[in-house]
Design an enzyme around this catalytic site. Structure first.
Site, PDB file in Angstrom:
ATOM      1  CB  ILE A 131      -9.601   6.447  11.321  1.00  0.00           C
ATOM      2  CG1 ILE A 131     -10.505   5.622  12.244  1.00  0.00           C
ATOM      3  CG2 ILE A 131     -10.418   7.156  10.249  1.00  0.00           C
ATOM      4  CD1 ILE A 131     -11.499   6.440  13.062  1.00  0.00           C
ATOM      5  CB  ILE A 189     -13.295   3.089  14.199  1.00  0.00           C
ATOM      6  CG1 ILE A 189     -14.505   3.890  13.677  1.00  0.00           C
ATOM      7  CG2 ILE A 189     -12.530   2.397  13.058  1.00  0.00           C
ATOM      8  CD1 ILE A 189     -15.533   3.114  12.895  1.00  0.00           C
ATOM      9  CE1 TYR A 214     -11.904  12.956  20.289  1.00  0.00           C
ATOM     10  CE2 TYR A 214     -14.127  12.198  20.782  1.00  0.00           C
ATOM     11  CZ  TYR A 214     -13.019  12.225  19.940  1.00  0.00           C
ATOM     12  OH  TYR A 214     -13.041  11.535  18.750  1.00  0.00           O
ATOM     13  CB  VAL A 233      -2.329  18.913  12.118  1.00  0.00           C
ATOM     14  CG1 VAL A 233      -2.169  17.832  11.071  1.00  0.00           C
ATOM     15  CG2 VAL A 233      -2.885  18.353  13.418  1.00  0.00           C
ATOM     16  CE  LYS A 277       1.602  13.025  17.906  1.00  0.00           C
ATOM     17  NZ  LYS A 277       1.206  13.429  19.184  1.00  0.00           N
ATOM     18  CE  LYS A 291     -12.548  14.385  16.860  1.00  0.00           C
ATOM     19  NZ  LYS A 291     -11.859  14.360  15.554  1.00  0.00           N
ATOM     20  CB  THR A 310      -7.986   2.968  15.800  1.00  0.00           C
ATOM     21  OG1 THR A 310      -8.371   3.670  17.002  1.00  0.00           O
ATOM     22  CG2 THR A 310      -9.052   3.167  14.733  1.00  0.00           C
TER      23      THR A 310
HETATM   24  N1  LIG Z   1     -11.297   5.257  16.799  1.00  0.00           N
HETATM   25  C1  LIG Z   1     -12.537   5.679  17.024  1.00  0.00           C
HETATM   26  O1  LIG Z   1     -13.390   4.933  17.541  1.00  0.00           O
HETATM   27  C2  LIG Z   1     -12.926   7.099  16.641  1.00  0.00           C
HETATM   28  C3  LIG Z   1     -14.267   7.445  16.773  1.00  0.00           C
HETATM   29  C4  LIG Z   1     -14.665   8.724  16.411  1.00  0.00           C
HETATM   30  C5  LIG Z   1     -13.739   9.623  15.932  1.00  0.00           C
HETATM   31  N2  LIG Z   1     -12.436   9.267  15.818  1.00  0.00           N
HETATM   32  C6  LIG Z   1     -11.503  10.255  15.273  1.00  0.00           C
HETATM   33  O2  LIG Z   1     -10.793   9.684  14.192  1.00  0.00           O
HETATM   34  C7  LIG Z   1      -9.488  10.268  14.116  1.00  0.00           C
HETATM   35  C8  LIG Z   1      -8.429   9.171  14.103  1.00  0.00           C
HETATM   36  O3  LIG Z   1      -8.565   8.403  15.290  1.00  0.00           O
HETATM   37  P1  LIG Z   1      -7.822   6.996  15.479  1.00  0.00           P
HETATM   38  O4  LIG Z   1      -8.664   6.211  16.389  1.00  0.00           O
HETATM   39  O5  LIG Z   1      -7.431   6.451  14.164  1.00  0.00           O
HETATM   40  O6  LIG Z   1      -6.530   7.481  16.290  1.00  0.00           O
HETATM   41  P2  LIG Z   1      -5.009   6.911  16.301  1.00  0.00           P
HETATM   42  O7  LIG Z   1      -4.350   7.530  17.492  1.00  0.00           O
HETATM   43  O8  LIG Z   1      -5.021   5.437  16.203  1.00  0.00           O
HETATM   44  O9  LIG Z   1      -4.370   7.549  14.988  1.00  0.00           O
HETATM   45  C9  LIG Z   1      -4.239   8.968  14.923  1.00  0.00           C
HETATM   46  C10 LIG Z   1      -3.042   9.340  14.073  1.00  0.00           C
HETATM   47  O10 LIG Z   1      -2.947  10.784  14.099  1.00  0.00           O
HETATM   48  C11 LIG Z   1      -1.603  11.139  14.370  1.00  0.00           C
HETATM   49  N3  LIG Z   1      -1.544  12.451  15.035  1.00  0.00           N
HETATM   50  C12 LIG Z   1      -1.911  12.748  16.300  1.00  0.00           C
HETATM   51  N4  LIG Z   1      -1.614  14.032  16.567  1.00  0.00           N
HETATM   52  C13 LIG Z   1      -1.068  14.549  15.444  1.00  0.00           C
HETATM   53  C14 LIG Z   1      -0.571  15.821  15.096  1.00  0.00           C
HETATM   54  N5  LIG Z   1      -0.527  16.834  15.998  1.00  0.00           N
HETATM   55  N6  LIG Z   1      -0.107  16.021  13.843  1.00  0.00           N
HETATM   56  C15 LIG Z   1      -0.102  15.004  12.943  1.00  0.00           C
HETATM   57  N7  LIG Z   1      -0.543  13.770  13.230  1.00  0.00           N
HETATM   58  C16 LIG Z   1      -1.035  13.546  14.458  1.00  0.00           C
HETATM   59  C17 LIG Z   1      -1.073  10.043  15.282  1.00  0.00           C
HETATM   60  O11 LIG Z   1       0.359  10.005  15.273  1.00  0.00           O
HETATM   61  C18 LIG Z   1      -1.715   8.815  14.645  1.00  0.00           C
HETATM   62  O12 LIG Z   1      -0.919   8.278  13.613  1.00  0.00           O
HETATM   63  C19 LIG Z   1      -9.384  11.231  15.292  1.00  0.00           C
HETATM   64  O13 LIG Z   1      -9.713  12.540  14.868  1.00  0.00           O
HETATM   65  C20 LIG Z   1     -10.435  10.710  16.248  1.00  0.00           C
HETATM   66  O14 LIG Z   1     -10.918  11.705  17.120  1.00  0.00           O
HETATM   67  C21 LIG Z   1     -11.996   8.019  16.179  1.00  0.00           C
END
Ligand SMILES: NC(=O)c1ccc[n+]([C@@H]2O[C@H](COP(=O)([O-])OP(=O)(O)OC[C@H]3O[C@@H](n4cnc5c(N)ncnc54)[C@H](O)[C@@H]3O)[C@@H](O)[C@H]2O)c1
Length: 295
Positions: A21, A212, A179, A88, A66, A183, A214
């Site tokens: 995302i 989503i 989790y 972060v 990271k 959130k 991912t």
């Molecule tokens: N994918 C979904 O269906 C979904 C649904 C609801 C919410 N979310 C939220 O969306 C956000 C992104 O999710 P995603 O599915 O793209 O995940 P993802 O794991 O595919 O991507 C997350 C990115 O964040 C980076 N990251 C993780 N920890 C980190 C840290 N300590 N410092 C810096 N970077 C860090 C990872 O390296 C990665 O590049 C998250 O907050 C997740 O909770 C995702």
């Protein structure tokens, strides 16, 4: 006459932008690149065509992650974006992220707190306080700390904050107590901060995505006993009959930053309608008692 990009001259910081995302948000905000041209992997699907998201917001984007290799690869792919390696959960890293942004672009207009993690499915007895603390550090305190560091700069330009929360923070999710708690707190914090920052004209909103597609979703599915069945279930949870794409969350973020000027404290659901209607929620397979009307 060429249209002026929606967020031209503005500076945006995105956390966790190397993939998923976050990468969709980086692409959507990027300089003079339509999402369709800048995101070759965005697929045309039912109800969705990349050209519908031809976002050309024209902002300067600084993104962190990271994952240094992933971040550098995206920076190369999207000229004009700047990658800063940053965890972060480390306040010093976040200070560097802000100071790098200011030294390169001299201002800050929008922060997107996206970095986060969803652990594999776990029953309450399988969770631990230590794991919960670590998850809070990432999903909640990372957002809080960057927000605190950014606010003095956002206030100068009546900027805005976008927190990436989750639909399940409001509706709950099975086997995800920790989790969901993190959130739910992000959504609540968004509303409280929106109230406090209104006196500076800083808007604070969140996006709550549903399913989503991912790398994280793919990894979580792979950790289950039947990944294909898990993916099918995740797909059919939406009345729209598909999962969302990172570019669609990116488009929602650009809207909140540039167009939603009368929105603050908003939780914008980007869910394909997953929260609508009744569904099968109980694990019972037969009726244990016939409902009766009171006399
Ligand atoms: N994918 C979904 O269906 C979904 C649904 C609801 C919410 N979310 C939220 O969306 C956000 C992104 O999710 P995603 O599915 O793209 O995940 P993802 O794991 O595919 O991507 C997350 C990115 O964040 C980076 N990251 C993780 N920890 C980190 C840290 N300590 N410092 C810096 N970077 C860090 C990872 O390296 C990665 O590049 C998250 O907050 C997740 O909770 C995702």
């Amino acid at each position: 006459m060429a249209a002026v990009p929606r967020y031209s001259g503005k500076v945006v910081v995105v956390t966790g932008g190397a993939r998923g995302i976050g990468a969709g948000i980086v692409r959507a905000f990027g300089v003079h690149k339509g999402a369709a041209e800048a995101a070759p992997q965005v697929r045309r699907t039912r109800n969705f065509s990349p050209s519908l998201l031809a976002v050309d917001s024209g902002a300067q984007v600084v993104f962190c992650d990271k994952d240094e290799a992933g971040g550098r690869a995206l920076e190369q792919e999207l000229p004009g974006t700047v990658f800063v390696r940053c965890d972060v959960t480390q306040e010093g890293d976040l200070q560097t992220l802000i100071s790098e942004t200011l030294s390169q672009f001299g201002r800050l207009d929008c922060v997107v707190n996206n970095a986060g993690y969803h652990p594999p499915a776990q029953w309450p007895e399988e969770t631990s306080a230590q794991d919960f603390r670590q998850l809070l550090e990432l999903n909640l305190l990372g957002t809080y700390t960057l927000t605190k560091l950014a606010l003095p700069h956002l206030r100068k330009h009546r900027g805005n904050i976008i927190n990436i929360s989750s639909l399940v923070g409001t509706i709950g999710q099975s086997q995800a107590v920790t989790y969901v708690a993190t959130k739910g707190a992000v959504t609540a914090m968004t509303k409280a901060l929106a109230l406090d920052e209104s006196r500076y004209g800083v808007r604070v909103n969140c996006i709550s995505p549903g399913n989503i597609w991912t790398p994280l979703w793919e990894e979580l599915a792979a950790s289950t006993s039947d990944p294909s069945a898990t993916i099918l279930e995740g797909t059919l949870a939406q009345p729209l009959g598909r999962m969302g794409q990172p570019a669609e969350v990116g488009a929602a973020a650009v809207f909140l930053a540039s167009g939603a000027t009368f929105c603050t404290g908003l939780e914008l659901l980007v869910t394909g309608g997953a929260e609508l209607g009744y569904g099968r929620k109980s694990t019972r397979s037969s009726l244990v008692e016939t409902p009766i009307l009171p006399p």
